[in-house]
Design a protein around this motif. Sequence first.
Motif, PDB file in Angstrom:
ATOM      1  N   ASP A   4       0.875  -1.414  -0.024  1.00 17.60           N
ATOM      2  CA  ASP A   4      -0.080  -0.016   0.084  1.00 17.60           C
ATOM      3  C   ASP A   4       0.753   1.127   0.084  1.00 17.60           C
ATOM      4  O   ASP A   4       0.642   2.257  -0.739  1.00 17.60           O
ATOM      5  CB  ASP A   4      -0.836  -0.097   1.294  1.00 17.60           C
ATOM      6  CG  ASP A   4      -1.967  -1.159   1.063  1.00 17.60           C
ATOM      7  OD1 ASP A   4      -2.238  -1.662   0.126  1.00 17.60           O
ATOM      8  OD2 ASP A   4      -2.705  -1.349   2.176  1.00 17.60           O
ATOM      9  N   ASN A   5       1.792   1.082   0.859  1.00 17.98           N
ATOM     10  CA  ASN A   5       2.737   2.422   0.726  1.00 17.98           C
ATOM     11  C   ASN A   5       3.367   2.854  -0.572  1.00 17.98           C
ATOM     12  O   ASN A   5       3.538   4.044  -0.929  1.00 17.98           O
ATOM     13  CB  ASN A   5       4.022   2.256   1.811  1.00 17.98           C
ATOM     14  CG  ASN A   5       3.659   2.483   3.256  1.00 17.98           C
ATOM     15  OD1 ASN A   5       2.643   3.086   3.535  1.00 17.98           O
ATOM     16  ND2 ASN A   5       4.045   1.744   3.998  1.00 17.98           N
ATOM     17  N   ALA A   6       3.901   1.657  -1.406  1.00 15.26           N
ATOM     18  CA  ALA A   6       4.254   1.979  -2.684  1.00 15.26           C
ATOM     19  C   ALA A   6       3.251   2.645  -3.494  1.00 15.26           C
ATOM     20  O   ALA A   6       3.308   3.459  -4.282  1.00 15.26           O
ATOM     21  CB  ALA A   6       4.802   0.638  -3.216  1.00 15.26           C
ATOM     22  N   ASP A   7       2.070   2.212  -3.304  1.00 15.16           N
ATOM     23  CA  ASP A   7       0.793   2.664  -4.162  1.00 15.16           C
ATOM     24  C   ASP A   7       0.755   4.079  -3.893  1.00 15.16           C
ATOM     25  O   ASP A   7       0.229   4.932  -4.531  1.00 15.16           O
ATOM     26  CB  ASP A   7      -0.577   2.018  -3.989  1.00 15.16           C
ATOM     27  CG  ASP A   7      -0.417   0.602  -4.422  1.00 15.16           C
ATOM     28  OD1 ASP A   7       0.624   0.198  -5.481  1.00 15.16           O
ATOM     29  OD2 ASP A   7      -1.235  -0.295  -4.168  1.00 15.16           O
ATOM     30  N   LYS A   8       0.578   4.571  -2.254  1.00 16.11           N
ATOM     31  CA  LYS A   8       0.437   5.774  -1.937  1.00 16.11           C
ATOM     32  C   LYS A   8       1.453   6.656  -2.444  1.00 16.11           C
ATOM     33  O   LYS A   8       1.287   7.917  -2.804  1.00 16.11           O
ATOM     34  CB  LYS A   8       0.466   5.717  -0.364  1.00 16.11           C
ATOM     35  CG  LYS A   8      -0.945   5.150  -0.120  1.00 16.11           C
ATOM     36  CD  LYS A   8      -0.847   5.141   1.599  1.00 16.11           C
ATOM     37  CE  LYS A   8      -1.985   4.511   2.194  1.00 16.11           C
ATOM     38  NZ  LYS A   8      -2.118   4.277   3.615  1.00 16.11           N
ATOM     39  N   ALA A   9       2.837   6.075  -2.432  1.00 13.81           N
ATOM     40  CA  ALA A   9       4.050   7.175  -2.969  1.00 13.81           C
ATOM     41  C   ALA A   9       3.729   7.229  -4.562  1.00 13.81           C
ATOM     42  O   ALA A   9       3.829   8.676  -4.790  1.00 13.81           O
ATOM     43  CB  ALA A   9       5.307   6.362  -2.724  1.00 13.81           C
ATOM     44  N   LEU A  10       3.401   6.341  -5.263  1.00 12.28           N
ATOM     45  CA  LEU A  10       3.201   6.736  -6.642  1.00 12.28           C
ATOM     46  C   LEU A  10       2.066   7.737  -6.810  1.00 12.28           C
ATOM     47  O   LEU A  10       1.977   8.666  -7.749  1.00 12.28           O
ATOM     48  CB  LEU A  10       2.729   5.271  -7.249  1.00 12.28           C
ATOM     49  CG  LEU A  10       4.118   4.327  -7.535  1.00 12.28           C
ATOM     50  CD1 LEU A  10       3.407   2.934  -8.207  1.00 12.28           C
ATOM     51  CD2 LEU A  10       4.809   5.103  -8.841  1.00 12.28           C
ATOM     52  N   VAL A  56      15.372  10.798  -1.874  1.00 14.61           N
ATOM     53  CA  VAL A  56      15.224   9.519  -1.658  1.00 14.61           C
ATOM     54  C   VAL A  56      14.531   9.337  -0.164  1.00 14.61           C
ATOM     55  O   VAL A  56      15.150   9.788   0.824  1.00 14.61           O
ATOM     56  CB  VAL A  56      16.471   8.762  -1.622  1.00 14.61           C
ATOM     57  CG1 VAL A  56      16.252   6.997  -1.435  1.00 14.61           C
ATOM     58  CG2 VAL A  56      17.245   8.872  -3.040  1.00 14.61           C
ATOM     59  N   ILE A  57      13.416   8.672  -0.579  1.00 13.57           N
ATOM     60  CA  ILE A  57      12.694   8.589   0.866  1.00 13.57           C
ATOM     61  C   ILE A  57      12.444   7.026   0.996  1.00 13.57           C
ATOM     62  O   ILE A  57      12.357   6.446  -0.068  1.00 13.57           O
ATOM     63  CB  ILE A  57      11.068   9.222   0.594  1.00 13.57           C
ATOM     64  CG1 ILE A  57      11.218  10.658   0.571  1.00 13.57           C
ATOM     65  CG2 ILE A  57      10.367   8.977   1.913  1.00 13.57           C
ATOM     66  CD1 ILE A  57      10.118  11.629   0.007  1.00 13.57           C
ATOM     67  N   ALA A  58      12.336   6.535   2.350  1.00  9.12           N
ATOM     68  CA  ALA A  58      11.887   5.327   2.500  1.00  9.12           C
ATOM     69  C   ALA A  58      10.971   4.807   3.891  1.00  9.12           C
ATOM     70  O   ALA A  58      10.910   5.720   4.599  1.00  9.12           O
ATOM     71  CB  ALA A  58      13.217   4.640   2.923  1.00  9.12           C
ATOM     72  N   THR A  59      10.322   3.794   3.719  1.00  9.90           N
ATOM     73  CA  THR A  59       9.557   3.619   4.826  1.00  9.90           C
ATOM     74  C   THR A  59      10.322   2.781   5.857  1.00  9.90           C
ATOM     75  O   THR A  59      11.615   2.317   5.497  1.00  9.90           O
ATOM     76  CB  THR A  59       8.383   2.669   4.578  1.00  9.90           C
ATOM     77  OG1 THR A  59       9.070   1.660   3.827  1.00  9.90           O
ATOM     78  CG2 THR A  59       7.380   3.300   3.717  1.00  9.90           C
ATOM     79  N   THR A  74      12.960  11.616   6.291  1.00  3.22           N
ATOM     80  CA  THR A  74      12.930  11.019   4.793  1.00  3.22           C
ATOM     81  C   THR A  74      12.734   9.623   5.170  1.00  3.22           C
ATOM     82  O   THR A  74      12.902   8.747   4.152  1.00  3.22           O
ATOM     83  CB  THR A  74      14.095  11.272   3.952  1.00  3.22           C
ATOM     84  OG1 THR A  74      15.201  11.576   4.670  1.00  3.22           O
ATOM     85  CG2 THR A  74      14.055  12.869   3.274  1.00  3.22           C
ATOM     86  N   VAL A  75      12.887   9.017   6.343  1.00  2.47           N
ATOM     87  CA  VAL A  75      12.572   7.740   6.742  1.00  2.47           C
ATOM     88  C   VAL A  75      11.199   7.995   7.420  1.00  2.47           C
ATOM     89  O   VAL A  75      11.055   8.385   8.644  1.00  2.47           O
ATOM     90  CB  VAL A  75      13.475   6.961   7.705  1.00  2.47           C
ATOM     91  CG1 VAL A  75      13.079   5.791   7.925  1.00  2.47           C
ATOM     92  CG2 VAL A  75      14.931   6.937   6.822  1.00  2.47           C
ATOM     93  N   THR A  76      10.065   7.378   6.978  1.00  2.04           N
ATOM     94  CA  THR A  76       9.008   7.738   7.417  1.00  2.04           C
ATOM     95  C   THR A  76       7.714   6.846   7.044  1.00  2.04           C
ATOM     96  O   THR A  76       7.886   6.221   5.842  1.00  2.04           O
ATOM     97  CB  THR A  76       8.316   9.006   7.203  1.00  2.04           C
ATOM     98  OG1 THR A  76       7.038   9.334   7.509  1.00  2.04           O
ATOM     99  CG2 THR A  76       8.360   9.454   5.543  1.00  2.04           C
ATOM    100  N   PRO A  77       6.923   6.209   8.022  1.00  4.01           N
ATOM    101  CA  PRO A  77       5.785   5.644   7.487  1.00  4.01           C
ATOM    102  C   PRO A  77       4.685   6.115   6.592  1.00  4.01           C
ATOM    103  O   PRO A  77       3.827   5.684   5.731  1.00  4.01           O
ATOM    104  CB  PRO A  77       4.870   5.042   8.561  1.00  4.01           C
ATOM    105  CG  PRO A  77       5.269   5.962   9.886  1.00  4.01           C
ATOM    106  CD  PRO A  77       6.601   6.582   9.396  1.00  4.01           C
ATOM    107  N   ASN A  78       4.706   7.528   6.688  1.00  2.53           N
ATOM    108  CA  ASN A  78       4.078   8.228   5.884  1.00  2.53           C
ATOM    109  C   ASN A  78       4.625   9.025   4.586  1.00  2.53           C
ATOM    110  O   ASN A  78       4.818  10.197   4.239  1.00  2.53           O
ATOM    111  CB  ASN A  78       3.400   9.706   6.644  1.00  2.53           C
ATOM    112  CG  ASN A  78       2.272  10.228   5.892  1.00  2.53           C
ATOM    113  OD1 ASN A  78       2.087  10.207   4.879  1.00  2.53           O
ATOM    114  ND2 ASN A  78       1.555  11.330   6.776  1.00  2.53           N
TER     115      ASN A  78
END
Length: 232
Positions: A82-88, A114-117, A144-148
């Motif tokens: 889901d996070n990948a879908d939200k990022a896109l 560059v951002i990462a969960t 830039t490291v975040t669940p959101n």
Amino acid sequence: MATQTKKQNVLAEKVDSEKLYGVTEALSILKELGSKKFDETVEVAMNLGVDPRHADQMVRGMVSLPGGTGKDIKVAVFAKGDNADKALAAGADKVGAEDLMEDMQAGNLDYDRVIATPDMMGVVGRLGKVLGPKGLMPNPKLGTVTPNVEQAVKDAKGGQVEFRVEKMGIIHSGIGKLSFDDAKLEENFKAFTSAIVKAKPTGAKGKYVKKVTVTSTMGPGLKIDIAEIEGA
């Protein structure tokens, strides 16, 4: 004896290298002297009374410029599901996991952020030697490291810029384009300089903000009256 160009003569008449300008006047001069061939970037440089070789004197962070940057920011995101879908959906230019890591290891690093969960840091950690030197390594302190990731991508695309003091105590950043209206540029200037003032490290001694200069890509550097910067 070499003759000055027309533009050099204009600069000599308009710019006083010893004068401390108000922000409004400085931006007006840069606009008047701006190139007609392309949209120049407006930049701010601040000389700070810090020595970043000491951890307690490092100045680093993020600030959102209310008027945007005028630049197309390319963002890569390490996320799955889901996070990948939200990022896109939020506008990320590239989203992936191990595949994105391999792509970056192959030298494809044309990104501004560059951002990462958090769950992807095991993968991202293997890119330390690749992303670190470019200042692209995701960092929880910078958001830039975040669940959101959705919000992080929107912030990056919407005018958020990272700042980091260099070894000589200088910090600089673009704050927009000369084509921006005066109010937007001035608002961005104030947001950027205020963020630096608020980021004053505990180890900073004596005068913190020593000098502030505003310039454009092809324009002169104009010294700003530090008294205009609240808290300086």
